[in-house]
Enzyme design. Structure first.
Site, short mmCIF file in Angstrom:
data_model
loop_
_atom_site.label_atom_id
_atom_site.label_comp_id
_atom_site.label_asym_id
_atom_site.label_seq_id
_atom_site.Cartn_x
_atom_site.Cartn_y
_atom_site.Cartn_z
N LEU A 1 72.89 -50.67 -44.07
CA LEU A 1 72.14 -51.58 -43.43
C LEU A 1 70.47 -51.93 -43.99
O LEU A 1 70.22 -53.06 -43.97
CB LEU A 1 71.59 -50.96 -41.82
CG LEU A 1 72.65 -51.29 -40.78
CD1 LEU A 1 71.90 -51.18 -39.51
CD2 LEU A 1 73.20 -52.63 -40.81
N GLY A 2 70.02 -51.05 -44.58
CA GLY A 2 68.77 -51.17 -45.42
C GLY A 2 69.08 -52.13 -46.44
O GLY A 2 68.15 -53.32 -46.68
N ASN B 1 71.35 -45.80 -34.60
CA ASN B 1 72.52 -45.86 -33.55
C ASN B 1 72.15 -44.74 -32.68
O ASN B 1 71.53 -43.66 -33.31
CB ASN B 1 73.73 -45.69 -34.25
CG ASN B 1 74.94 -46.34 -33.42
OD1 ASN B 1 74.62 -46.67 -32.27
ND2 ASN B 1 76.25 -46.41 -33.73
N LYS C 1 75.03 -48.87 -25.58
CA LYS C 1 75.79 -48.92 -26.55
C LYS C 1 76.31 -47.53 -26.81
O LYS C 1 77.37 -47.11 -27.07
CB LYS C 1 75.04 -49.46 -27.77
CG LYS C 1 75.76 -49.34 -28.79
CD LYS C 1 75.22 -50.36 -30.07
CE LYS C 1 75.97 -50.32 -31.26
NZ LYS C 1 74.99 -50.26 -32.61
N ALA D 1 78.14 -53.49 -42.10
CA ALA D 1 78.08 -53.43 -43.54
C ALA D 1 78.52 -52.15 -43.90
O ALA D 1 78.32 -51.26 -43.29
CB ALA D 1 76.61 -53.66 -43.91
N ARG E 1 67.00 -40.82 -57.77
CA ARG E 1 67.62 -42.00 -57.12
C ARG E 1 66.82 -43.32 -57.79
O ARG E 1 67.40 -44.51 -58.15
CB ARG E 1 67.44 -42.11 -55.98
CG ARG E 1 68.40 -40.91 -55.26
CD ARG E 1 69.86 -41.08 -55.36
NE ARG E 1 70.28 -42.25 -54.36
CZ ARG E 1 71.37 -42.70 -54.58
NH1 ARG E 1 72.15 -42.62 -55.64
NH2 ARG E 1 71.69 -43.81 -53.76
N ASN F 1 91.18 -48.19 -32.13
CA ASN F 1 90.81 -48.37 -30.76
C ASN F 1 91.80 -48.39 -29.83
O ASN F 1 91.66 -47.92 -28.71
CB ASN F 1 89.40 -49.58 -30.78
CG ASN F 1 88.37 -49.02 -31.67
OD1 ASN F 1 88.16 -48.05 -31.76
ND2 ASN F 1 87.28 -49.70 -31.48
N ASN G 1 84.80 -43.53 -29.20
CA ASN G 1 84.76 -43.01 -30.68
C ASN G 1 85.30 -41.64 -30.50
O ASN G 1 86.21 -41.57 -31.54
CB ASN G 1 83.39 -43.09 -31.31
CG ASN G 1 82.88 -44.69 -31.47
OD1 ASN G 1 83.53 -45.58 -30.73
ND2 ASN G 1 81.94 -44.86 -32.57
P1 NAP Z 1 73.94 -45.43 -44.96
O1 NAP Z 1 74.74 -46.34 -45.38
O2 NAP Z 1 74.41 -43.92 -45.07
O3 NAP Z 1 72.55 -45.44 -45.55
C1 NAP Z 1 71.74 -44.53 -45.25
C2 NAP Z 1 70.72 -44.50 -46.31
O4 NAP Z 1 69.21 -43.71 -46.12
C3 NAP Z 1 71.16 -43.87 -47.61
O5 NAP Z 1 71.00 -44.69 -48.62
C4 NAP Z 1 70.30 -42.55 -47.96
O6 NAP Z 1 69.92 -42.43 -49.22
C5 NAP Z 1 68.96 -42.91 -47.33
N1 NAP Z 1 68.30 -41.97 -46.90
C6 NAP Z 1 68.41 -40.70 -46.51
N2 NAP Z 1 67.48 -39.92 -46.36
C7 NAP Z 1 66.35 -40.36 -47.06
C8 NAP Z 1 65.24 -40.08 -47.47
N3 NAP Z 1 64.61 -39.02 -47.15
N4 NAP Z 1 64.23 -41.07 -48.35
C9 NAP Z 1 64.95 -42.20 -48.51
N5 NAP Z 1 66.03 -42.64 -48.52
C10 NAP Z 1 67.02 -41.68 -47.40
O7 NAP Z 1 73.77 -45.63 -43.34
P2 NAP Z 1 73.81 -47.12 -42.57
O8 NAP Z 1 75.36 -47.27 -42.39
O9 NAP Z 1 72.96 -48.21 -43.18
O10 NAP Z 1 73.42 -46.58 -41.11
C11 NAP Z 1 71.90 -46.69 -40.74
C12 NAP Z 1 71.96 -46.32 -39.32
O11 NAP Z 1 72.50 -47.88 -38.76
C13 NAP Z 1 72.81 -45.75 -38.61
O12 NAP Z 1 72.10 -44.73 -37.61
C14 NAP Z 1 73.91 -46.36 -38.37
O13 NAP Z 1 74.69 -45.72 -37.14
C15 NAP Z 1 73.41 -47.85 -37.94
N6 NAP Z 1 74.19 -48.79 -38.02
C16 NAP Z 1 75.16 -49.07 -39.11
C17 NAP Z 1 75.65 -50.35 -39.09
C18 NAP Z 1 76.55 -50.46 -40.37
O14 NAP Z 1 77.33 -51.47 -40.16
N7 NAP Z 1 76.37 -50.05 -41.29
C19 NAP Z 1 75.78 -51.12 -37.88
C20 NAP Z 1 75.01 -50.96 -37.06
C21 NAP Z 1 74.09 -49.79 -36.93
P3 NAP Z 1 71.26 -41.82 -50.34
O15 NAP Z 1 71.91 -43.25 -50.76
O16 NAP Z 1 70.54 -41.34 -51.43
O17 NAP Z 1 72.22 -40.77 -49.58
#
Ligand code: NAP
Length: 305
Positions: free
Chosen positions: A13-14, A105, A184, A131, A37, A202, A192
Site C-alpha cells: 500500500l505504501g 487493517n 470490516k 495490491a 534497505r 471464500n 478469514n
Molecule cells: P506490506 O506489503 O507488508 O508492507 C509493509 C511495509 O512496512 C514493508 O515494506 C516493511 O518493510 C515496512 N516496515 C515495517 N516496519 C517498518 C519500520 N520500522 N520502518 C520502515 N518500514 C517498515 O503490507 P501491506 O500489504 O502494504 O499492508 C499494510 C497495511 O495495509 C496492513 O495493515 C494491511 O492489512 C492493510 N491493507 C493492505 C491492503 C493490500 O492490498 N495490500 C489492502 C487493504 C489494507 P520491509 O519491506 O523492510 O519488510
C-alpha cells in the site's frame, strides 16, 4: 510550498500511494527501515507500480527514520503489528500540528500509534484497494477500490484531500470511520479465520453455513455491546453476500498463511475477543475460533499473535 508526504513503509500500500502521489507531482518521500534497505533502494533506483500490465518506475526520494528533516504529514503504511514501533522511531521528527494517516487493517494499532504521538492528529483509513509485491520495490495494483478516511475526534476534513484528487486515489471523508473499521473487522472475523482452518476459498464457506451464522450472531452481540449498532446491522446477510461475491478468492489471511507470513490476527479476531472480554461478554464460539486459529498458526511455526 506544498506539504511533503512522508510514506513510512515501502510495501504494497505504501508503494501504491507513493507512486500515484509522485505521478501527480505531489512531493513525497519514502522512509525505509534502515541504512541497508536505503542502500538496496538506491540500487533499484525507484518504486515500480504495475497497473493494467504496464510497469512504470518512479524515483521517489528515500531516507531512513533517523534523517533530520521534520515531518508534517505521515502516511503509515506498515502492517498493524509494526505500526507502533515504526512510528515511535520517527516521532521526534513530527512538526507541531503534524498529521498521520493510518492505513492499518483491523483495530487496536491506531490507538497504540495515537498514544505514541499525542501532539499529532491521527486519521484512520479503511481501504478496499488491493495490491501485492512481486519483488522488492515493485507492486502490482491488483484491485481498484475505495479508501474512506476519518478522524473519530474531529469531523472536519483536512485540506490535503485535494492531493488525493490530483493523484487519482479514490476516497471519501467519513464521519463514521470507527463504524466502517468495526464492520470490516467483523466481516473479516466471520470469514478469514474459517478459510484458513477449512483450507478453502471464500466460497468454500457456503458448506459451513451454520458455523458462519453462529459467529455472525456473536459478532452482532459484540458490536451492539461496544456502541457500534450501525456496524452490526444485517451483518449475517452481508457476510453471506461477500462469501458469494468473492467465492473464487482466497482471503488475505489465507494468503498470509499460505505464503508463511505473519498474520494480523491480534488486530482482527484477537481484538474482537479482547474487547468482548473487556465488556465481560461471553462469546464462546469466537473465543474457540481464536484458540483454534492460534493453535493452527503455532503448528505451522508462524507467530500466533
Ligand atoms: P506490506 O506489503 O507488508 O508492507 C509493509 C511495509 O512496512 C514493508 O515494506 C516493511 O518493510 C515496512 N516496515 C515495517 N516496519 C517498518 C519500520 N520500522 N520502518 C520502515 N518500514 C517498515 O503490507 P501491506 O500489504 O502494504 O499492508 C499494510 C497495511 O495495509 C496492513 O495493515 C494491511 O492489512 C492493510 N491493507 C493492505 C491492503 C493490500 O492490498 N495490500 C489492502 C487493504 C489494507 P520491509 O519491506 O523492510 O519488510
Amino acid at each position: 510550498m506544498p506539504t511533503t508526504w512522508h510514506v513510512l513503509g515501502a510495501g504494497s500500500l505504501g508503494t501504491l500511494w507513493a507512486t500515484r502521489l509522485a505521478r501527480a507531482e505531489v512531493p513525497v518521500r519514502l522512509i525505509v527501515r534502515d541504512a541497508a534497505r536505503l542502500q538496496a533502494y538506491g540500487v533499484a533506483g525507484g518504486l515500480t507500480l504495475v497497473e493494467h500490465g504496464e510497469s512504470q518506475c518512479y524515483p521517489v526520494p528515500a531516507e531512513t527514520p533517523d534523517s533530520g528533516e521534520p515531518i508534517n504529514r505521515l502516511l503509515v503504511a506498515c502492517k498493524a503489528y509494526d505500526a507502533e514501533q515504526a512510528v515511535a522511531r520517527v516521532a521526534p521528527r513530527l512538526a507541531p500540528g503534524a498529521e498521520l494517516i493510518l492505513l492499518q487493517n483491523g483495530l487496536g494499532s491506531q490507538d497504540a500509534v495515537a498514544a505514541q504521538v499525542p501532539q499529532a492528529r491521527c486519521i484512520c483509513a479503511s481501504s478496499t484497494e488491493g495490491a501485492f509485491r512481486d519483488g522488492d520495490w515493485r507492486v502490482i495494483f491488483a484491485g481498484h477500490g475505495y479508501t474512506w478516511l476519518g478522524d473519530a475526534g474531529h469531523p472536519v476534513a483536512p485540506i490535503w484531500l485535494d492531493d488525493l484528487d490530483a493523484a487519482g486515489i479514490p476516497h471519501q471523508w467519513s464521519t463514521d470511520i470507527l463504524t466502517r473499521l468495526w464492520r470490516k473487522l467483523a466481516l473479516n472475523c466471520a470469514i478469514n479465520p474459517l478459510t484458513v482452518l477449512h483450507d478453502c476459498r471464500n466460497g468454500g464457506l457456503q458448506d459451513h453455513h451454520c458455523e458462519v451464522a453462529t459467529l455472525c450472531g456473536e459478532l452482532t452481540e459484540l458490536l451492539e455491546r461496544c456502541g457500534q449498532p450501525a456496524a452490526a446491522e444485517d451483518l449475517q446477510s452481508e457476510v453471506e453476500r461477500v462469501i458469494h461475491a468473492t467465492a473464487a478468492n482466497y482471503s488475505s489471511m489465507y494468503q498470509d498463511v499460505n505464503h508463511r507470513r505473519r498474520t494480523e490476527i491480534s488486530y482482527l479476531l484477537g481484538h474482537a475477543c479482547k474487547v468482548a472480554s473487556r465488556h465481560q461478554l461471553n462469546l464462546p464460539h469466537l473465543n474457540q475460533l481464536q484458540q483454534r486459529l492460534r493453535t493452527h498458526l503455532h503448528s505451522l511455526g508462524l507467530p500466533s499473535d
